[in-house]
Design a protein around this motif. Sequence first.
Motif, PDB file in Angstrom:
ATOM      1  N   ARG A   1      11.656 -13.869  -3.269  1.00 35.78           N
ATOM      2  CA  ARG A   1      12.343 -12.779  -4.437  1.00 35.78           C
ATOM      3  C   ARG A   1      12.418 -11.434  -4.004  1.00 35.78           C
ATOM      4  N   LEU A   2      11.054 -10.959  -3.521  1.00 36.73           N
ATOM      5  CA  LEU A   2      10.813  -9.650  -3.104  1.00 36.73           C
ATOM      6  C   LEU A   2      10.984  -9.137  -1.726  1.00 36.73           C
ATOM      7  N   GLY A   3      10.935 -10.147  -0.786  1.00 43.58           N
ATOM      8  CA  GLY A   3      11.143  -9.795   0.486  1.00 43.58           C
ATOM      9  C   GLY A   3       9.965  -9.220   1.288  1.00 43.58           C
ATOM     10  N   LEU A   4       8.383  -9.674   0.454  1.00 43.91           N
ATOM     11  CA  LEU A   4       7.469  -9.235   1.027  1.00 43.91           C
ATOM     12  C   LEU A   4       6.996  -9.882   2.591  1.00 43.91           C
ATOM     13  N   ARG A   5       6.531  -9.146   3.470  1.00 46.89           N
ATOM     14  CA  ARG A   5       6.082  -9.884   4.660  1.00 46.89           C
ATOM     15  C   ARG A   5       4.653 -10.750   4.302  1.00 46.89           C
ATOM     16  N   VAL A   6       4.413 -11.562   5.117  1.00 47.52           N
ATOM     17  CA  VAL A   6       3.049 -12.208   5.331  1.00 47.52           C
ATOM     18  C   VAL A   6       2.153 -11.477   5.024  1.00 47.52           C
TER      19      VAL A   6
ATOM     20  N   HIS B   1      -3.129  -6.002  -3.684  1.00 47.04           N
ATOM     21  CA  HIS B   1      -4.291  -6.074  -4.555  1.00 47.04           C
ATOM     22  C   HIS B   1      -4.024  -5.970  -6.058  1.00 47.04           C
ATOM     23  N   LEU B   2      -4.960  -6.079  -6.816  1.00 42.81           N
ATOM     24  CA  LEU B   2      -4.698  -6.252  -8.270  1.00 42.81           C
ATOM     25  C   LEU B   2      -4.355  -4.789  -8.676  1.00 42.81           C
ATOM     26  N   ASP B   3      -4.742  -3.782  -8.062  1.00 42.08           N
ATOM     27  CA  ASP B   3      -4.164  -2.390  -8.570  1.00 42.08           C
ATOM     28  C   ASP B   3      -2.853  -2.240  -8.135  1.00 42.08           C
ATOM     29  N   ASP B   4      -2.399  -2.898  -7.127  1.00 41.60           N
ATOM     30  CA  ASP B   4      -0.882  -2.594  -6.894  1.00 41.60           C
ATOM     31  C   ASP B   4       0.112  -3.291  -7.766  1.00 41.60           C
ATOM     32  N   ILE B   5      -0.308  -3.912  -8.780  1.00 43.09           N
ATOM     33  CA  ILE B   5       0.481  -4.546  -9.694  1.00 43.09           C
ATOM     34  C   ILE B   5       0.539  -3.552 -11.140  1.00 43.09           C
ATOM     35  N   ASP B   6       1.749  -2.906 -11.185  1.00 43.54           N
ATOM     36  CA  ASP B   6       1.782  -2.215 -12.363  1.00 43.54           C
ATOM     37  C   ASP B   6       2.583  -3.000 -13.607  1.00 43.54           C
ATOM     38  N   TRP B   7       1.897  -3.519 -14.252  1.00 45.27           N
ATOM     39  CA  TRP B   7       2.405  -4.344 -15.128  1.00 45.27           C
ATOM     40  C   TRP B   7       3.331  -3.509 -16.229  1.00 45.27           C
ATOM     41  N   ARG B   8       2.753  -2.546 -16.475  1.00 46.76           N
ATOM     42  CA  ARG B   8       3.514  -1.790 -17.733  1.00 46.76           C
ATOM     43  C   ARG B   8       5.203  -1.195 -17.293  1.00 46.76           C
ATOM     44  N   ALA B   9       5.022  -0.788 -15.936  1.00 47.89           N
ATOM     45  CA  ALA B   9       6.233  -0.331 -15.199  1.00 47.89           C
ATOM     46  C   ALA B   9       7.184  -1.669 -14.721  1.00 47.89           C
ATOM     47  N   GLY B  10       6.334  -2.700 -14.631  1.00 51.46           N
ATOM     48  CA  GLY B  10       7.042  -3.860 -13.960  1.00 51.46           C
ATOM     49  C   GLY B  10       7.255  -3.633 -12.603  1.00 51.46           C
ATOM     50  N   ALA B  11       6.325  -3.355 -11.746  1.00 48.29           N
ATOM     51  CA  ALA B  11       6.464  -3.223 -10.358  1.00 48.29           C
ATOM     52  C   ALA B  11       5.309  -3.472  -9.489  1.00 48.29           C
ATOM     53  N   ILE B  12       5.624  -3.717  -8.199  1.00 51.20           N
ATOM     54  CA  ILE B  12       4.552  -3.948  -7.282  1.00 51.20           C
ATOM     55  C   ILE B  12       4.680  -2.924  -6.454  1.00 51.20           C
ATOM     56  N   ARG B  13       3.533  -2.269  -6.138  1.00 50.17           N
ATOM     57  CA  ARG B  13       3.491  -1.215  -4.919  1.00 50.17           C
ATOM     58  C   ARG B  13       3.140  -1.686  -3.709  1.00 50.17           C
ATOM     59  N   VAL B  14       3.808  -1.527  -2.534  1.00 50.26           N
ATOM     60  CA  VAL B  14       3.510  -1.945  -1.380  1.00 50.26           C
ATOM     61  C   VAL B  14       3.091  -0.867  -0.712  1.00 50.26           C
ATOM     62  N   LEU B  15       1.725  -0.579  -0.137  1.00 51.11           N
ATOM     63  CA  LEU B  15       1.019   0.914   0.163  1.00 51.11           C
ATOM     64  C   LEU B  15       1.551   1.157   1.681  1.00 51.11           C
TER      65      LEU B  15
ATOM     66  N   LYS C   1       6.033  -1.182   7.724  1.00 46.86           N
ATOM     67  CA  LYS C   1       6.397  -0.666   9.072  1.00 46.86           C
ATOM     68  C   LYS C   1       7.152   0.596   9.297  1.00 46.86           C
ATOM     69  N   THR C   2       7.916   0.835   8.125  1.00 43.43           N
ATOM     70  CA  THR C   2       8.393   2.134   7.916  1.00 43.43           C
ATOM     71  C   THR C   2       7.614   3.167   8.000  1.00 43.43           C
ATOM     72  N   GLY C   3       6.462   3.303   7.797  1.00 42.17           N
ATOM     73  CA  GLY C   3       5.368   4.395   7.799  1.00 42.17           C
ATOM     74  C   GLY C   3       5.302   4.771   6.511  1.00 42.17           C
ATOM     75  N   HIS C   4       5.725   4.206   5.533  1.00 45.91           N
ATOM     76  CA  HIS C   4       5.567   4.706   4.140  1.00 45.91           C
ATOM     77  C   HIS C   4       5.433   3.309   3.229  1.00 45.91           C
ATOM     78  N   GLY C   5       5.153   3.537   2.069  1.00 39.29           N
ATOM     79  CA  GLY C   5       5.001   2.485   1.186  1.00 39.29           C
ATOM     80  C   GLY C   5       6.330   2.058   0.489  1.00 39.29           C
ATOM     81  N   ALA C   6       6.191   1.225  -0.703  1.00 45.52           N
ATOM     82  CA  ALA C   6       7.688   1.028  -1.355  1.00 45.52           C
ATOM     83  C   ALA C   6       7.230   0.480  -2.833  1.00 45.52           C
ATOM     84  N   LEU C   7       8.048   0.628  -3.613  1.00 45.89           N
ATOM     85  CA  LEU C   7       7.927   0.208  -5.059  1.00 45.89           C
ATOM     86  C   LEU C   7       8.847  -0.818  -5.525  1.00 45.89           C
ATOM     87  N   LEU C   8       8.413  -2.141  -5.624  1.00 49.89           N
ATOM     88  CA  LEU C   8       9.493  -3.029  -5.762  1.00 49.89           C
ATOM     89  C   LEU C   8       9.462  -3.503  -7.348  1.00 49.89           C
TER      90      LEU C   8
END
Length: 305
Positions: A150-155, A162-176, A179-186
């Motif tokens: 559903r989110l397209g995460l790589r294996v 990490h637990l800290d990557d899940i922002d429940w208040r914002a409803g988003a997951i941070r991929v730090l 391969k692009t060289g920067h992160g993403a907020l999904l």
Amino acid sequence: MSVRVGWSVEEALADFDEHLRRARGVCAGTRRNYARFAGGFLEGMFPDGQVEVERISVGDVVGFIGVSARRYNPRTLELVATSLRSFFRFLRAEGLCGDRLEAAVPMVPHRRSSLVRYLDPGSLEQLIGSLDSSSERGLRDRAMILCMARLGLRVSEVVRLHLDDIDWRAGAIRVLARKTGHGALLPITGEVGAALVDYLQRGRPDTTAREVFVLLRLRPGAPVSDSIVGRAVDNALRRAGIEAATRGGNLLRHSLATGLQARGVGLSEIAGLLGHSRLATTRIYAAVDIEALREVALPWPGRTS
């Protein structure tokens, strides 16, 4: 041009790995593959373990690829060539050589299948509908699979989550790091969020580990590995009775991308979701929609490294 004195093979590979990680944002699995083949080249060139870049000739490069062609299948040979190009690009960035070595790596003919190997929407929903929620392992594997489907995460991104990557208040997951060289907020969909909550509340053992997904029996609480995630996908396919041409997490990413494209999402948006730095990488999904090839021909406006 610089000359590096007293540079061992181990040091060269460690510096190469750091360059790939910091300057190019390459994931750990890809870095290991690059180091494997670049290391094989260096060990063959310098049996005493001391690297002298100025001694590497074009003939040495071509000869190594020739020997590899007799040893590996075309897909692995392509990885060998890519690894060497990347290593020589690193040497050039360090001022240790020009572009002659990178240019000397022969192109490896490799024909891809004309169609993407993916699950059609019905089969994907069949897979997800068959996921087990009655056991701790089932809750964990269901959450991992939904993060990919559903989110397209790589294996590797599932493993590093990490637990800290899940922002429940914002409803988003941070991929730090991608391969692009920067992160993403999904954004977390309701389905993925519910699966994560079920697993964290009812399936995850007590542990000090900050990784979201952990082992349950052998070394309980230790982070899962890439192979554990891949095995979860394979087991789910067998349980659902689905025969797939390819397996593992990439099957789910391909299926997500193909489904999005069928609903009219452009390749640029799909590339952003999956963390592709170039539309050329996303081109494999265009085989199911000839019209999308027109979009692939447009230049990618972001980074190309």
